[in-house]
Structures are given as C-alpha cells and as structure tokens.
Design an enzyme around this catalytic site. Structure first.
Site, mmCIF file in Angstrom:
data_model
loop_
_atom_site.group_PDB
_atom_site.id
_atom_site.type_symbol
_atom_site.label_atom_id
_atom_site.label_comp_id
_atom_site.label_asym_id
_atom_site.label_seq_id
_atom_site.Cartn_x
_atom_site.Cartn_y
_atom_site.Cartn_z
ATOM 1 N N LYS A 128 38.790 26.973 31.953
ATOM 2 C CA LYS A 128 37.848 28.205 31.607
ATOM 3 C C LYS A 128 36.975 28.053 30.614
ATOM 4 O O LYS A 128 36.011 28.682 30.520
ATOM 5 C CB LYS A 128 38.886 29.373 31.806
ATOM 6 C CG LYS A 128 39.665 29.208 33.073
ATOM 7 C CD LYS A 128 40.601 30.404 33.246
ATOM 8 C CE LYS A 128 41.544 30.348 34.253
ATOM 9 N NZ LYS A 128 42.665 29.081 34.230
ATOM 10 N N CYS A 168 48.519 32.431 36.778
ATOM 11 C CA CYS A 168 48.650 31.792 38.179
ATOM 12 C C CYS A 168 50.063 32.064 38.523
ATOM 13 O O CYS A 168 50.503 31.058 39.097
ATOM 14 C CB CYS A 168 48.269 30.353 38.073
ATOM 15 S SG CYS A 168 49.179 29.334 37.088
HETATM 16 C C1 LIG Z 1 47.832 28.572 32.101
HETATM 17 S S1 LIG Z 1 47.726 27.214 30.927
HETATM 18 C C2 LIG Z 1 46.189 27.707 30.251
HETATM 19 C C3 LIG Z 1 45.034 27.013 31.178
HETATM 20 C C4 LIG Z 1 43.739 26.746 30.735
HETATM 21 N N1 LIG Z 1 43.190 28.252 30.266
HETATM 22 C C5 LIG Z 1 42.625 26.199 31.553
HETATM 23 O O1 LIG Z 1 42.022 27.164 32.534
HETATM 24 O O2 LIG Z 1 42.423 25.208 31.587
HETATM 25 C C6 LIG Z 1 48.733 28.264 29.509
HETATM 26 C C7 LIG Z 1 48.414 27.567 28.198
HETATM 27 O O3 LIG Z 1 48.987 28.433 27.073
HETATM 28 C C8 LIG Z 1 49.644 27.366 25.948
HETATM 29 N N2 LIG Z 1 50.572 28.411 25.338
HETATM 30 C C9 LIG Z 1 51.728 28.254 25.438
HETATM 31 N N3 LIG Z 1 52.347 29.011 24.617
HETATM 32 C C10 LIG Z 1 51.145 29.671 23.900
HETATM 33 C C11 LIG Z 1 51.311 30.672 22.770
HETATM 34 N N4 LIG Z 1 52.365 31.017 22.184
HETATM 35 N N5 LIG Z 1 50.055 30.811 22.250
HETATM 36 C C12 LIG Z 1 48.872 30.447 23.105
HETATM 37 N N6 LIG Z 1 49.095 29.532 23.882
HETATM 38 C C13 LIG Z 1 50.051 29.077 24.224
HETATM 39 C C14 LIG Z 1 49.961 26.340 26.844
HETATM 40 O O4 LIG Z 1 50.097 25.304 26.019
HETATM 41 C C15 LIG Z 1 49.088 26.098 28.157
HETATM 42 O O5 LIG Z 1 48.158 25.349 27.520
#
Ligand SMILES: C[S@@+](CC[C@H](N)C(=O)[O-])C[C@H]1O[C@@H](n2cnc3c(N)ncnc32)[C@H](O)[C@@H]1O
Length: 305
Positions: free
Chosen positions: A118, A233
């Site tokens: 994204k 998702c």
């Molecule tokens: C659904 S994935 C994101 C996918 C990304 N937006 C994309 O479209 O390629 C969720 C992400 O949240 C991150 N995440 C986990 N804990 C988090 C936190 N406390 N703060 C911010 N991001 C976090 C994870 O490492 C992961 O990469």
C-alpha cells in the site's frame, strides 16, 4: 474446520456460509498493480506481458490493477517485476489506498507499512510528490519494505521502525493516516490455510486491543478534519466493527460512508452477539472473498472532527 469457526461464520453469513466456505478452498486469482512511477505507457507493458502468454483482466476499482491468469510461471519471477514495472498485490489489498485517496503534496503516515504494497500504491497515487512516512516495527519486514520501495522507484518516502503507538506523541502532523493493522488474517485463509489451525474464538480479541491502541495513536497524530483509513484482512467483528465502535465512542471519530466503484461490498454490522454498535459503524465496508473472488477485507474511513 473447527466447530467454533463454523458456528461463528454461519452466524455472520447466514445463507451465504456455503459460498464463503467454497471461496476458502478455491485458489485465488493472482493480481498485479502496474507501477506508473516506472511505467509511462501502461498499454505497452500490458502487451509485453500478454506476449508472454499472460491473460489480463482489469480490476474494476483500481485503474492500474489487473488479474492475471495463464502465466505458465510465477508472476513475481520476471524481468519486468525485478525492474519494478509492476507489484504483485491482491485486488482487495488495493482498496484501502483507494479509500484514503492520497493526493500529491500531502503528508501521509502508513503506520503498519511492511512489506509495502500500500505504501508503493500510495506513492504512485501521489506521483511521488508530498511525503509518506512508512513505518513498521519488525526488522525483517522493514528489509522487504525498503527493497520494494527502491524497486518501485518511490522517492517521497521515509522509513521508520517504531511501534505505531508511539506516533500518538507527535501531535497532529499528518493529513491522512493508513492503519493497515496486524490481524488474524481470516480473509486470507485460501492463501494460508494454516490460519484456520491457529484461529481460536479469542484470538481476535487479543489483537483487538492493539488495533484500538494503534487507532488511538492515529487519531492523535492526524490533523483536524484529517482522514484515517483503518483496514484489516480479517472478517472477525472483534477486529472490524468493535474497533471502529471504539473509534467512534472513545476517540470521537466519525465514520464516513464510502462507495468504491466497481466493488461488491457489504455494510459493516450494526450489531453482533447482542452488542449494538455506535451509529456510523455500519458505514464500514465488509468485503467477503466470494463477493469479488479476492481476499476478504474490512475497511473503514474515519474523519477527525
Ligand atoms: C497487515 S500487515 C501490513 C501490510 C502492509 N500495509 C502492506 O500493504 O504491504 C501488518 C503490519 O503491522 C506490523 N505491526 C505489528 N505490530 C505493530 C505495531 N505495534 N505498530 C505498527 N505496526 C505493527 C506488522 O509487522 C505487519 O508488517
């Protein structure tokens, strides 16, 4: 299939449960997003890919999104992919940036950015003008984010490695924030069936706490009248409507109705298991896998009054 999963999703989907179940075992269509930061002649690229034997079909809700069939090989293993001419991305994952609608010159926070589907889509929509802060706390995932940003020729992006909750301390500096939060991923079971094995009736609840905290930070660092898009998702109400309900009741955010042209989507639930949600929560979007033959997604557009 766990009995508790079946019971919950039968309650959620009613008569459509069988359709949903079928979609979980049907292989997904691959999709690509043509990267207009690198490709100026989209038609020429499409012809070049078709000459390899690919069949391409337009994704209705994003002009540079295409479903790909009959490739005879892996779509991530081409010279064109290495050169950043396209990004492999599920068509449903293109929806949150479409709803956020980042414009050239804006200052955007992508709070949970890795591996960058994204972020790179938003940079493309912004024509590389303005700034994106692309954040993720996980070192391994940051590496993938960095390499995707470079491969796609993104020039307006700064990567940060923080817990997203820390952005709440910054004050209101962003025009728009995308919170594509970590979740149980029940919308992507067809890609990763092991999700079914780790799913439990309480898994979503524990993530829901983090999701609310990330939204609270987003509500603090977005400017007045700024927009936050919250997406997961996942199809679990605990990660969807319950989180948005919190955003309305506790953070004072408003949920704006969205209409994504060409997308079949449902309204958010107005109640679940006897709990009535705040007014506006139903303006969220629920996208089931069998609606458009994509991953399942939940998306809400929130406005800071
Ligand atoms: C659904 S994935 C994101 C996918 C990304 N937006 C994309 O479209 O390629 C969720 C992400 O949240 C991150 N995440 C986990 N804990 C988090 C936190 N406390 N703060 C911010 N991001 C976090 C994870 O490492 C992961 O990469």
């Amino acid at each position: 299939m766990k009995e508790s999963f079946e019971r919950k999703y039968r309650m959620l989907l009613g008569d459509e449960y069988e359709l949903f179940l079928e979609s979980l075992f049907k292989p997904l269509r691959d999709a690509i997003r043509v990267n207009t930061l690198k490709v100026t002649n989209v038609d020429a690229l499409l012809r070049r890919l078709e000459a390899k034997g690919w069949r391409l079909e337009q994704v209705p809700w994003y002009p540079h999104g295409f479903w790909v069939s009959e490739t005879g090989g892996r779509i991530g293993a081409t010279v064109e992919h290495c050169l950043g001419y396209y990004y492999v991305q599920d068509a449903a994952s293109m929806i949150p940036p479409v709803v956020l609608d980042p414009k050239p010159g804006e200052v955007i926070l992508d709070m949970c950015a890795a591996p960058g589907s994204k972020t790179t889509q938003m940079a493309q929509m912004m024509e590389n003008k303005g700034v994106i802060i692309a954040n993720d706390p996980k070192t391994k995932r940051i590496a993938a984010l960095g390499s995707n940003i470079q491969r796609c020729g993104v020039m307006n992006c700064v990567i940060t490695q923080m817990d997203g909750r820390a952005f709440g301390k910054l004050g209101p500096v962003f025009d728009k924030v995308l919170v594509d939060a970590p979740c149980t991923c029940t919308g992507t079971i067809m890609r990763s069936p092991e999700i079914l094995a780790t799913w439990g009736p309480y898994t979503a609840r524990s993530l829901s706490r983090l999701q609310k905290q990330l939204l609270r930070a987003a509500s603090r660092c977005v400017k007045k009248e700024g927009i936050i898009v919250y997406s997961v998702c996942s199809l679990e109400p605990e990660e969807g409507e319950f989180v948005v309900d919190y955003a309305v009741r506790k953070l004072g955010l408003e949920v704006e109705e969205v209409n994504v042209e060409g997308l079949k989507a449902r309204h958010g639930l107005s109640e679940w298991m006897g709990r009535r949600f705040a007014s506006g929560v139903e303006n969220s979007l629920r996208v089931y896998p069998h609606d458009n033959w994509t991953e399942g997604f939940f998306v809400a557009k929130l406005v800071k009054a």
